[in-house]
Motif scaffolding. Sequence first.
Motif, mmCIF file in Angstrom:
data_model
loop_
_atom_site.group_PDB
_atom_site.id
_atom_site.type_symbol
_atom_site.label_atom_id
_atom_site.label_comp_id
_atom_site.label_asym_id
_atom_site.label_seq_id
_atom_site.Cartn_x
_atom_site.Cartn_y
_atom_site.Cartn_z
ATOM 1 N N LYS A 105 14.195 1.004 -22.410
ATOM 2 C CA LYS A 105 15.793 1.623 -21.855
ATOM 3 C C LYS A 105 15.925 2.752 -22.947
ATOM 4 C CE LYS A 105 15.816 -3.546 -20.400
ATOM 5 N NZ LYS A 105 15.946 -4.114 -20.931
ATOM 6 N N SER A 106 16.505 4.029 -22.777
ATOM 7 C CA SER A 106 17.134 4.427 -23.025
ATOM 8 C C SER A 106 19.054 4.539 -23.645
ATOM 9 C CB SER A 106 17.169 5.903 -22.488
ATOM 10 O OG SER A 106 17.836 5.672 -21.185
ATOM 11 N N VAL A 107 18.993 3.955 -24.647
ATOM 12 C CA VAL A 107 20.169 4.168 -25.341
ATOM 13 C C VAL A 107 21.571 5.804 -25.205
ATOM 14 C CG1 VAL A 107 21.737 3.467 -26.833
ATOM 15 C CG2 VAL A 107 19.861 2.264 -26.442
ATOM 16 N N SER A 108 22.457 5.537 -24.326
ATOM 17 C CA SER A 108 22.923 6.491 -24.158
ATOM 18 C C SER A 108 23.922 6.823 -25.962
ATOM 19 C CB SER A 108 24.435 7.301 -23.265
ATOM 20 O OG SER A 108 24.759 6.161 -23.010
ATOM 21 N N ARG A 109 23.826 6.478 -26.845
ATOM 22 C CA ARG A 109 24.509 6.514 -27.961
ATOM 23 C C ARG A 109 24.141 8.413 -28.656
ATOM 24 N NH1 ARG A 109 26.611 1.955 -29.565
ATOM 25 N NH2 ARG A 109 26.694 2.812 -32.036
ATOM 26 N N GLU A 110 25.326 9.212 -29.383
ATOM 27 C CA GLU A 110 25.353 10.476 -29.970
ATOM 28 C C GLU A 110 23.971 9.908 -31.508
ATOM 29 O OE1 GLU A 110 26.393 13.148 -28.575
ATOM 30 O OE2 GLU A 110 27.692 11.417 -27.363
ATOM 31 N N THR A 132 16.513 -6.128 -27.889
ATOM 32 C CA THR A 132 17.650 -5.236 -28.658
ATOM 33 C C THR A 132 18.015 -4.152 -28.875
ATOM 34 O OG1 THR A 132 18.030 -7.073 -30.944
ATOM 35 C CG2 THR A 132 18.790 -4.630 -30.990
ATOM 36 N N PRO A 133 19.466 -3.138 -27.646
ATOM 37 C CA PRO A 133 19.523 -2.036 -27.467
ATOM 38 C C PRO A 133 20.030 -1.409 -28.243
ATOM 39 C CG PRO A 133 21.314 -3.713 -26.622
ATOM 40 C CD PRO A 133 20.496 -4.494 -27.703
ATOM 41 N N ALA A 134 18.530 -0.349 -28.867
ATOM 42 C CA ALA A 134 19.392 0.480 -30.217
ATOM 43 C C ALA A 134 18.471 1.944 -29.703
ATOM 44 C CB ALA A 134 18.394 -0.006 -30.958
ATOM 45 N N ARG A 135 18.871 2.861 -30.129
ATOM 46 C CA ARG A 135 18.555 4.351 -29.292
ATOM 47 C C ARG A 135 17.336 4.277 -30.726
ATOM 48 N NH1 ARG A 135 19.921 8.145 -32.255
ATOM 49 N NH2 ARG A 135 21.930 7.605 -33.243
ATOM 50 N N LEU A 136 17.437 4.103 -31.774
ATOM 51 C CA LEU A 136 15.832 4.160 -32.561
ATOM 52 C C LEU A 136 15.616 3.039 -33.188
ATOM 53 C CD1 LEU A 136 14.303 6.276 -34.760
ATOM 54 C CD2 LEU A 136 16.015 6.298 -35.475
ATOM 55 N N LYS A 137 14.327 2.720 -33.842
ATOM 56 C CA LYS A 137 14.002 1.151 -33.332
ATOM 57 C C LYS A 137 12.842 1.817 -35.095
ATOM 58 C CE LYS A 137 14.360 -1.206 -29.500
ATOM 59 N NZ LYS A 137 14.201 -2.342 -28.621
ATOM 60 N N VAL A 138 13.152 0.823 -36.003
ATOM 61 C CA VAL A 138 12.211 1.355 -37.324
ATOM 62 C C VAL A 138 11.375 -0.084 -37.210
ATOM 63 C CG1 VAL A 138 11.710 2.177 -39.746
ATOM 64 C CG2 VAL A 138 13.426 3.268 -37.950
ATOM 65 N N GLY A 139 10.437 0.068 -38.279
ATOM 66 C CA GLY A 139 9.629 -0.693 -38.927
ATOM 67 C C GLY A 139 8.626 -0.915 -39.577
ATOM 68 N N LEU A 140 7.594 -1.338 -40.039
ATOM 69 C CA LEU A 140 7.443 -1.664 -40.620
ATOM 70 C C LEU A 140 5.658 -1.660 -40.892
ATOM 71 C CD1 LEU A 140 8.035 -4.503 -42.884
ATOM 72 C CD2 LEU A 140 8.481 -2.381 -43.237
ATOM 73 N N GLY A 141 5.039 -0.860 -41.534
ATOM 74 C CA GLY A 141 3.363 -0.810 -40.632
ATOM 75 C C GLY A 141 2.036 -2.048 -39.838
ATOM 76 N N THR A 142 3.137 -2.811 -40.454
ATOM 77 C CA THR A 142 1.680 -3.732 -39.307
ATOM 78 C C THR A 142 2.127 -4.426 -38.099
ATOM 79 O OG1 THR A 142 3.091 -5.185 -40.854
ATOM 80 C CG2 THR A 142 1.130 -4.709 -42.307
ATOM 81 N N GLN A 143 3.314 -3.516 -37.957
ATOM 82 C CA GLN A 143 3.553 -3.938 -36.245
ATOM 83 C C GLN A 143 3.187 -3.471 -35.378
ATOM 84 O OE1 GLN A 143 8.075 -3.994 -36.110
ATOM 85 N NE2 GLN A 143 8.341 -4.800 -38.621
ATOM 86 N N ASP A 144 3.532 -3.983 -34.239
ATOM 87 C CA ASP A 144 2.896 -3.437 -32.978
ATOM 88 C C ASP A 144 3.846 -2.383 -33.046
ATOM 89 O OD1 ASP A 144 2.348 -2.865 -30.586
ATOM 90 O OD2 ASP A 144 2.679 -4.727 -30.048
ATOM 91 N N PRO A 145 3.009 -0.779 -32.481
ATOM 92 C CA PRO A 145 3.534 0.462 -32.310
ATOM 93 C C PRO A 145 4.508 0.712 -31.580
ATOM 94 C CG PRO A 145 1.638 0.598 -31.995
ATOM 95 C CD PRO A 145 1.446 -0.945 -33.298
ATOM 96 N N LYS A 146 3.697 -0.707 -30.010
ATOM 97 C CA LYS A 146 5.201 -0.137 -28.711
ATOM 98 C C LYS A 146 6.242 -0.844 -29.399
ATOM 99 C CE LYS A 146 1.337 -1.036 -26.304
ATOM 100 N NZ LYS A 146 0.866 -1.966 -24.672
ATOM 101 N N VAL A 147 6.448 -1.209 -30.174
ATOM 102 C CA VAL A 147 7.277 -2.010 -30.742
ATOM 103 C C VAL A 147 8.918 -1.578 -30.782
ATOM 104 C CG1 VAL A 147 9.151 -4.324 -31.828
ATOM 105 C CG2 VAL A 147 7.040 -4.857 -30.728
#
Length: 177
Positions: free
Chosen positions: A28-33, A133-148
């Motif tokens: 889902k796209s979040v329309s934030r600047e 969680t609605p967020a424009r950019l999601k950041v994670g660590l290397g061991t996580q699923d890249p789809k998240v």
Amino acid sequence: MFLKGLQDKFKVKSGLKYLKEEMDKPPKSVSREKGITSIGCIVDVDNFHKAEAFYELIDEFELRPNAIKIIGYKREYDKNSPYAIQMFSDRDLGWKGQIENGYVLEFLGREYDMLINYYEEDNLMMKLLSVKTPARLKVGLGTQDPKVNDLILNTPLNDFKLFKSELKKYLKVLKEI
């Protein structure tokens, strides 16, 4: 006792089915600047005990004092014990991937410019919260699923200073700060 265990098993199965469906959908796209003004953090406090360290990002990115919302996951916790941050656990899993916790509902009620998924293990509860969680950019660590996540940083969980410097470097590249 037996029925409770069976019910929990079906809740997990229902949660996994919901997670798979959500991950197969386009994000889902979040329309934030552009720019970072609000940050949500999902932290595995079983493995990273200094969740309050995320408040350092307020000074790092020159944010408002209430711009960061942190929620911690603990496999089991006592609701009567004082914690510095809001918590959720496996006991909060409901039917069809719902997380039945007031803190989680409050966390999901806001839109974020950036969501930090600060956990390494593949955990249903943390992944469900990350996907919802609605967020424009999601950041994670290397061991996580890249789809998240949109951005994955290969830093160790316990080296927060390295994570913070790498995050700042990549946000500058993406022209977010």
